[in-house]
Design a protein around this motif. Structure first.
Motif, PDB file in Angstrom:
ATOM      1  N   LEU A 135       0.920  -1.151  -0.106  1.00 39.19           N
ATOM      2  CA  LEU A 135       0.008   0.107   0.060  1.00 39.19           C
ATOM      3  C   LEU A 135       0.838   1.349  -0.028  1.00 39.19           C
ATOM      4  CD1 LEU A 135      -2.780   1.403   0.255  1.00 39.19           C
ATOM      5  CD2 LEU A 135      -2.746   1.167   2.636  1.00 39.19           C
ATOM      6  N   LEU A 136       1.874   1.279   0.878  1.00 42.88           N
ATOM      7  CA  LEU A 136       2.860   2.507   0.836  1.00 42.88           C
ATOM      8  C   LEU A 136       3.456   2.684  -0.379  1.00 42.88           C
ATOM      9  CD1 LEU A 136       4.983   1.966   4.034  1.00 42.88           C
ATOM     10  CD2 LEU A 136       3.520   4.042   3.442  1.00 42.88           C
ATOM     11  N   PHE A 137       3.797   1.979  -1.024  1.00 39.29           N
ATOM     12  CA  PHE A 137       4.632   1.802  -2.534  1.00 39.29           C
ATOM     13  C   PHE A 137       3.415   2.441  -3.283  1.00 39.29           C
ATOM     14  CE2 PHE A 137       5.043   0.482  -6.756  1.00 39.29           C
ATOM     15  CZ  PHE A 137       6.355   0.877  -7.054  1.00 39.29           C
ATOM     16  N   GLU A 138       1.979   2.011  -3.725  1.00 40.71           N
ATOM     17  CA  GLU A 138       1.187   2.677  -4.526  1.00 40.71           C
ATOM     18  C   GLU A 138       0.874   4.134  -3.860  1.00 40.71           C
ATOM     19  OE1 GLU A 138       0.392   1.360  -6.996  1.00 40.71           O
ATOM     20  OE2 GLU A 138       1.145  -0.755  -6.903  1.00 40.71           O
ATOM     21  N   VAL A 139       0.870   4.250  -2.872  1.00 40.62           N
ATOM     22  CA  VAL A 139       0.287   5.569  -2.290  1.00 40.62           C
ATOM     23  C   VAL A 139       1.532   6.717  -2.575  1.00 40.62           C
ATOM     24  CG1 VAL A 139      -0.044   6.892  -0.209  1.00 40.62           C
ATOM     25  CG2 VAL A 139      -1.336   4.965  -0.229  1.00 40.62           C
ATOM     26  N   LEU A 140       2.791   6.107  -2.444  1.00 42.59           N
ATOM     27  CA  LEU A 140       3.765   6.954  -2.932  1.00 42.59           C
ATOM     28  C   LEU A 140       3.724   7.588  -4.593  1.00 42.59           C
ATOM     29  CD1 LEU A 140       6.619   5.308  -0.513  1.00 42.59           C
ATOM     30  CD2 LEU A 140       5.547   7.892  -0.533  1.00 42.59           C
ATOM     31  N   VAL A 141       3.552   6.404  -5.172  1.00 42.55           N
ATOM     32  CA  VAL A 141       3.400   6.457  -6.486  1.00 42.55           C
ATOM     33  C   VAL A 141       2.251   7.692  -6.797  1.00 42.55           C
ATOM     34  CG1 VAL A 141       2.763   5.363  -8.926  1.00 42.55           C
ATOM     35  CG2 VAL A 141       4.253   4.260  -7.289  1.00 42.55           C
ATOM     36  N   GLU A 191      13.173  -1.792  -0.084  1.00 43.56           N
ATOM     37  CA  GLU A 191      13.793  -0.816  -0.695  1.00 43.56           C
ATOM     38  C   GLU A 191      12.956  -0.188  -1.851  1.00 43.56           C
ATOM     39  OE1 GLU A 191      17.718  -0.812  -3.574  1.00 43.56           O
ATOM     40  OE2 GLU A 191      16.785  -2.857  -2.928  1.00 43.56           O
ATOM     41  N   GLU A 192      11.769  -0.759  -2.454  1.00 43.73           N
ATOM     42  CA  GLU A 192      11.076   0.182  -3.398  1.00 43.73           C
ATOM     43  C   GLU A 192      10.205   1.176  -2.637  1.00 43.73           C
ATOM     44  OE1 GLU A 192       8.094  -2.614  -5.202  1.00 43.73           O
ATOM     45  OE2 GLU A 192       6.836  -2.756  -3.618  1.00 43.73           O
ATOM     46  N   VAL A 193       9.854   0.941  -1.569  1.00 41.53           N
ATOM     47  CA  VAL A 193       9.274   2.156  -0.530  1.00 41.53           C
ATOM     48  C   VAL A 193      10.306   3.110  -0.606  1.00 41.53           C
ATOM     49  CG1 VAL A 193       8.211   2.528   1.501  1.00 41.53           C
ATOM     50  CG2 VAL A 193       7.605   0.551   0.449  1.00 41.53           C
ATOM     51  N   GLN A 194      11.403   2.932  -0.052  1.00 44.28           N
ATOM     52  CA  GLN A 194      12.648   3.854   0.239  1.00 44.28           C
ATOM     53  C   GLN A 194      12.676   4.460  -1.027  1.00 44.28           C
ATOM     54  OE1 GLN A 194      16.295   1.974   1.136  1.00 44.28           O
ATOM     55  NE2 GLN A 194      15.348   0.975   3.018  1.00 44.28           N
ATOM     56  N   ILE A 195      12.961   4.012  -2.386  1.00 44.97           N
ATOM     57  CA  ILE A 195      13.192   4.463  -3.713  1.00 44.97           C
ATOM     58  C   ILE A 195      12.147   5.367  -3.873  1.00 44.97           C
ATOM     59  CG2 ILE A 195      13.485   4.114  -6.149  1.00 44.97           C
ATOM     60  CD1 ILE A 195      15.245   1.690  -5.359  1.00 44.97           C
ATOM     61  N   GLN A 196      10.649   4.850  -3.924  1.00 43.27           N
ATOM     62  CA  GLN A 196       9.701   5.650  -4.163  1.00 43.27           C
ATOM     63  C   GLN A 196       9.377   7.145  -3.194  1.00 43.27           C
ATOM     64  OE1 GLN A 196       7.980   5.051  -7.143  1.00 43.27           O
ATOM     65  NE2 GLN A 196       6.927   7.057  -6.705  1.00 43.27           N
ATOM     66  N   ALA A 197       9.786   6.851  -1.952  1.00 50.42           N
ATOM     67  CA  ALA A 197       9.914   8.111  -1.085  1.00 50.42           C
ATOM     68  C   ALA A 197      10.659   9.038  -1.763  1.00 50.42           C
ATOM     69  CB  ALA A 197      10.168   7.879   0.189  1.00 50.42           C
ATOM     70  N   CYS A 217      19.226   8.407  -3.340  1.00 46.99           N
ATOM     71  CA  CYS A 217      18.634   7.426  -2.280  1.00 46.99           C
ATOM     72  C   CYS A 217      19.671   6.904  -1.605  1.00 46.99           C
ATOM     73  CB  CYS A 217      17.752   6.293  -2.953  1.00 46.99           C
ATOM     74  SG  CYS A 217      16.274   6.786  -3.667  1.00 46.99           S
ATOM     75  N   GLN A 218      20.906   6.372  -2.010  1.00 50.99           N
ATOM     76  CA  GLN A 218      21.783   6.078  -1.245  1.00 50.99           C
ATOM     77  C   GLN A 218      22.410   7.167  -0.263  1.00 50.99           C
ATOM     78  OE1 GLN A 218      22.810   2.932  -1.191  1.00 50.99           O
ATOM     79  NE2 GLN A 218      21.492   2.205  -2.745  1.00 50.99           N
ATOM     80  N   THR A 219      22.434   8.166  -0.690  1.00 52.50           N
ATOM     81  CA  THR A 219      22.967   9.419   0.200  1.00 52.50           C
ATOM     82  C   THR A 219      21.951   9.661   1.471  1.00 52.50           C
ATOM     83  OG1 THR A 219      24.008  10.522  -1.585  1.00 52.50           O
ATOM     84  CG2 THR A 219      23.594  11.890   0.172  1.00 52.50           C
TER      85      THR A 219
END
Length: 228
Positions: A135-141, A191-197, A217-219
């Protein structure tokens, strides 16, 4: 199509079976155009019957179909209902609702209708790290697409006015706490949530044509991990 006529059945379980069958047929090209004729009917069912299984089946079907221009007026009418489903307590229905809203958010003619849609005061709870990653991933998209859409020259050319309880104010208003939510999600376990954020953060800070780089994202991750 006989299956389509089952959408008028009084029994919700029959409607759900019909929606699932139409979803299966929608993957076959020769049936897709015929199934599209039921788009408005499916929108109507999804927005007027409060049944999570029906919501899931109906939204899955809609998400598998193209979005024809002729459904825009009906989409505007059901936007509040879609937003209510997004804020419900059924994860599968929420995911399907936000996927549809994300798709609709890419349509210039419908962007304002989404942004001015009224939401609950606790809408940003959808961005809490305790939410399921799917859900988090989709909400971030969804947030990224809204952010990009509102920053296009086409949209910025008009001076829009938003309700105080609107989605726009919840996400992008002066009192919004979205930034705090996003920073917390940069160190999310998935990770996909991190990247999308990270992508949402970039979309809020940079012009639309800037694309998030992995180094960003890495930084961000190393910054938070080191506690500096």
């Amino acid at each position: 199509m006989l299956v389509g006529s089952m959408l008028d059945d009084k029994d919700n379980s029959v409607k759900i079976q019909a929606l699932n069958a139409l979803k299966a047929f929608s993957g076959i090209r020769k049936f897709r155009l015929k199934i599209q004729e039921h788009f408005i009917k499916v929108l109507e069912l999804t927005s007027t019957i409060w049944d999570s299984e029906l919501h899931i089946a109906g939204l899955r079907l809609l998400n598998n179909l193209p979005l024809p221009d002729f459904v825009y007026p009906q989409l505007r009418r059901v936007m509040p209902a879609l937003m209510e489903i997004l804020q419900s307590d059924c994860i599968l229905a929420q995911v399907q609702a936000v996927r549809l809203l994300s798709y609709v958010a890419q349509k210039n003619d419908l962007l304002y209708d989404i942004l001015n849609c009224q939401v609950h005061a606790n809408f940003l709870n959808l961005f809490q790290s305790t939410q399921p990653g799917s859900l988090l991933f989709e909400v971030l998209v969804f947030a990224e697409r809204l952010s990009e859409g509102r920053n296009t020259p086409h949209y910025r050319a008009v001076k829009w006015h938003y309700n105080e309880q609107s989605l726009h104010e919840a996400l992008f208003g002066d009192q919004s706490r979205l930034a705090d939510r996003l920073l917390a999600l940069v160190i999310h376990p998935e990770e996909e949530v991190q990247i999308q954020a990270c992508k949402v953060i970039v979309s809020l800070q940079c012009p639309q044509d800037v694309r998030v780089q992995p180094s960003f994202c890495q930084t961000s991750r190393s910054y938070f991990n080191n506690g500096e």
